[in-house]
Scaffold this motif. Structure first.
Motif, PDB file in Angstrom:
ATOM      1  N   ALA A  21     -12.002   1.267   7.912  1.00 43.36           N
ATOM      2  CA  ALA A  21     -12.791   1.329   6.678  1.00 43.36           C
ATOM      3  C   ALA A  21     -11.938   0.922   5.478  1.00 43.36           C
ATOM      4  N   LEU A  22     -10.693   1.368   5.445  1.00 46.37           N
ATOM      5  CA  LEU A  22      -9.796   0.995   4.349  1.00 46.37           C
ATOM      6  C   LEU A  22      -9.483  -0.500   4.377  1.00 46.37           C
ATOM      7  N   ALA A  23      -9.314  -1.070   5.569  1.00 45.33           N
ATOM      8  CA  ALA A  23      -9.059  -2.503   5.694  1.00 45.33           C
ATOM      9  C   ALA A  23     -10.246  -3.308   5.177  1.00 45.33           C
ATOM     10  N   LYS A  24     -11.446  -2.816   5.445  1.00 44.43           N
ATOM     11  CA  LYS A  24     -12.655  -3.482   4.954  1.00 44.43           C
ATOM     12  C   LYS A  24     -12.693  -3.442   3.425  1.00 44.43           C
ATOM     13  N   MET A  25     -12.306  -2.290   2.858  1.00 48.24           N
ATOM     14  CA  MET A  25     -12.269  -2.180   1.399  1.00 48.24           C
ATOM     15  C   MET A  25     -11.159  -3.043   0.803  1.00 48.24           C
ATOM     16  N   GLN A  26     -10.085  -3.227   1.546  1.00 46.69           N
ATOM     17  CA  GLN A  26      -9.014  -4.094   1.063  1.00 46.69           C
ATOM     18  C   GLN A  26      -9.518  -5.528   0.973  1.00 46.69           C
ATOM     19  N   ALA A  27     -10.342  -5.941   1.923  1.00 49.85           N
ATOM     20  CA  ALA A  27     -10.923  -7.283   1.892  1.00 49.85           C
ATOM     21  C   ALA A  27     -11.860  -7.455   0.694  1.00 49.85           C
ATOM     22  N   GLN A  28     -12.372  -6.327   0.190  1.00 50.95           N
ATOM     23  CA  GLN A  28     -13.255  -6.349  -0.984  1.00 50.95           C
ATOM     24  C   GLN A  28     -12.476  -6.113  -2.277  1.00 50.95           C
ATOM     25  N   TYR A  29     -11.142  -6.055  -2.189  1.00 50.38           N
ATOM     26  CA  TYR A  29     -10.239  -5.864  -3.324  1.00 50.38           C
ATOM     27  C   TYR A  29     -10.433  -4.533  -4.042  1.00 50.38           C
ATOM     28  N   LEU A  30     -10.834  -3.502  -3.290  1.00 51.93           N
ATOM     29  CA  LEU A  30     -10.977  -2.160  -3.856  1.00 51.93           C
ATOM     30  C   LEU A  30      -9.700  -1.350  -3.690  1.00 51.93           C
ATOM     31  N   ILE A  31      -8.874  -1.745  -2.733  1.00 53.38           N
ATOM     32  CA  ILE A  31      -7.610  -1.059  -2.472  1.00 53.38           C
ATOM     33  C   ILE A  31      -6.613  -2.103  -1.999  1.00 53.38           C
ATOM     34  N   GLU A  32      -5.352  -1.892  -2.359  1.00 52.35           N
ATOM     35  CA  GLU A  32      -4.290  -2.776  -1.884  1.00 52.35           C
ATOM     36  C   GLU A  32      -3.275  -1.901  -1.158  1.00 52.35           C
ATOM     37  N   MET A  33      -3.214  -2.079   0.161  1.00 54.94           N
ATOM     38  CA  MET A  33      -2.320  -1.266   0.980  1.00 54.94           C
ATOM     39  C   MET A  33      -1.098  -2.092   1.375  1.00 54.94           C
ATOM     40  N   GLU A  34       0.070  -1.448   1.318  1.00 54.45           N
ATOM     41  CA  GLU A  34       1.282  -2.083   1.816  1.00 54.45           C
ATOM     42  C   GLU A  34       1.408  -1.860   3.319  1.00 54.45           C
ATOM     43  N   ASP A  35       0.928  -0.714   3.779  1.00 57.05           N
ATOM     44  CA  ASP A  35       1.056  -0.369   5.187  1.00 57.05           C
ATOM     45  C   ASP A  35      -0.001   0.671   5.528  1.00 57.05           C
ATOM     46  N   ALA A  36      -0.508   0.636   6.735  1.00 56.09           N
ATOM     47  CA  ALA A  36      -1.464   1.632   7.227  1.00 56.09           C
ATOM     48  C   ALA A  36      -1.200   1.804   8.717  1.00 56.09           C
ATOM     49  N   VAL A  37      -0.686   2.977   9.089  1.00 51.55           N
ATOM     50  CA  VAL A  37      -0.278   3.227  10.468  1.00 51.55           C
ATOM     51  C   VAL A  37      -0.970   4.479  10.986  1.00 51.55           C
ATOM     52  N   VAL A  38      -1.510   4.390  12.191  1.00 50.69           N
ATOM     53  CA  VAL A  38      -2.097   5.555  12.849  1.00 50.69           C
ATOM     54  C   VAL A  38      -1.047   6.112  13.804  1.00 50.69           C
ATOM     55  N   VAL A  39      -0.821   7.423  13.695  1.00 50.98           N
ATOM     56  CA  VAL A  39       0.111   8.109  14.590  1.00 50.98           C
ATOM     57  C   VAL A  39      -0.704   9.066  15.441  1.00 50.98           C
ATOM     58  N   THR A  40      -0.553   8.958  16.759  1.00 48.68           N
ATOM     59  CA  THR A  40      -1.281   9.846  17.666  1.00 48.68           C
ATOM     60  C   THR A  40      -0.287  10.657  18.488  1.00 48.68           C
ATOM     61  N   ARG A  41      -0.762  11.813  18.914  1.00 50.64           N
ATOM     62  CA  ARG A  41       0.012  12.633  19.843  1.00 50.64           C
ATOM     63  C   ARG A  41      -0.919  12.930  21.005  1.00 50.64           C
ATOM     64  N   ASP A  42      -0.603  12.353  22.152  1.00 48.20           N
ATOM     65  CA  ASP A  42      -1.505  12.459  23.291  1.00 48.20           C
ATOM     66  C   ASP A  42      -1.400  13.822  23.973  1.00 48.20           C
ATOM     67  N   LEU A  49       3.094   5.308  17.556  1.00 50.94           N
ATOM     68  CA  LEU A  49       2.782   4.652  16.291  1.00 50.94           C
ATOM     69  C   LEU A  49       1.925   3.433  16.582  1.00 50.94           C
ATOM     70  N   HIS A  50       0.811   3.329  15.887  1.00 53.08           N
ATOM     71  CA  HIS A  50      -0.101   2.197  16.068  1.00 53.08           C
ATOM     72  C   HIS A  50      -0.103   1.408  14.754  1.00 53.08           C
ATOM     73  N   GLN A  51       0.783   0.409  14.693  1.00 49.83           N
ATOM     74  CA  GLN A  51       0.906  -0.415  13.492  1.00 49.83           C
ATOM     75  C   GLN A  51      -0.324  -1.308  13.363  1.00 49.83           C
ATOM     76  N   ALA A  52      -0.716  -1.589  12.134  1.00 47.63           N
ATOM     77  CA  ALA A  52      -1.850  -2.483  11.903  1.00 47.63           C
ATOM     78  C   ALA A  52      -1.480  -3.914  12.277  1.00 47.63           C
ATOM     79  N   ASN A 100       8.603   4.270   6.769  1.00 48.63           N
ATOM     80  CA  ASN A 100       9.713   4.437   7.698  1.00 48.63           C
ATOM     81  C   ASN A 100       9.215   4.999   9.033  1.00 48.63           C
ATOM     82  N   ASP A 101       9.542   4.307  10.127  1.00 50.69           N
ATOM     83  CA  ASP A 101       9.089   4.707  11.458  1.00 50.69           C
ATOM     84  C   ASP A 101       9.618   6.081  11.862  1.00 50.69           C
ATOM     85  N   GLU A 102      10.869   6.366  11.549  1.00 50.97           N
ATOM     86  CA  GLU A 102      11.449   7.669  11.910  1.00 50.97           C
ATOM     87  C   GLU A 102      10.708   8.811  11.213  1.00 50.97           C
ATOM     88  N   PHE A 103      10.369   8.605   9.946  1.00 47.50           N
ATOM     89  CA  PHE A 103       9.607   9.600   9.201  1.00 47.50           C
ATOM     90  C   PHE A 103       8.265   9.853   9.877  1.00 47.50           C
TER      91      PHE A 103
END
Length: 163
Positions: A21-42, A49-52, A100-103
């Protein structure tokens, strides 16, 4: 100056959906993200880490292009492409842009099994329109950490954690 926002979710899918949803809004110039990463714990407790954007793949493609171009100058484009792709992939793998990936791994280790978190580094945004676009996520998450001002953090917390 960019702001870091970390939102936790009780499942693995909501973080991916919010990032989309945020990526879609970025395409509409509503938000400018430098990075967006999903972190899961199975269920086994493994943090992922799931990098965009895969920096390794991006580096390999860029390296292959430049390697081919340089190889053509020296009459060996295949060797140039192979060397370029390899060096590009290596530099992409070693490059850590954005959060930062370690963070992220350290914070991800504190998540409960089967949950996720969305790490977003926001450069600029139109907050009222972004919150409007994220209405579907109201009440689904919790704010884990931000670098926002207290007032902005409270407003975001009230929206995301609404019951």
């Amino acid at each position: 100056m960019s702001n870091l926002i970390v939102i936790g979710f009780n499942n693995e899918t909501d973080a991916f959906e919010m990032r989309a949803a945020l990526a879609k809004m970025q395409a509409q110039y509503l938000i400018e993200m430098e990075d967006a990463v999903v972190v899961t714990r199975d269920a086994r407790g493994k943090v992922q880490l799931h990098q965009a954007v895969s920096l390794t793949a991006t580096g390999a493609i860029g390296g292959a292009f430049w390697g081919t171009l340089i190889g053509m100058l020296f009459f060996n484009p295949l060797l140039g492409a192979a060397v370029g792709a390899g060096s590009g992939a290596l530099s992409g793998k070693l490059t850590d842009l954005g959060i930062n990936d370690e963070f992220m791994k350290e914070l991800g280790a504190t998540l409960k099994e089967g949950t996720s978190a969305l790490f977003v580094l926001v450069r600029k945004s139109t907050p009222d329109k972004v919150l409007e676009g994220l209405k579907a996520f109201a009440g689904k998450g919790r704010i884990i950490q931000t670098s926002l001002t207290k007032d902005n953090e409270q407003e975001l917390r009230k929206f995301i954690e609404a019951q």
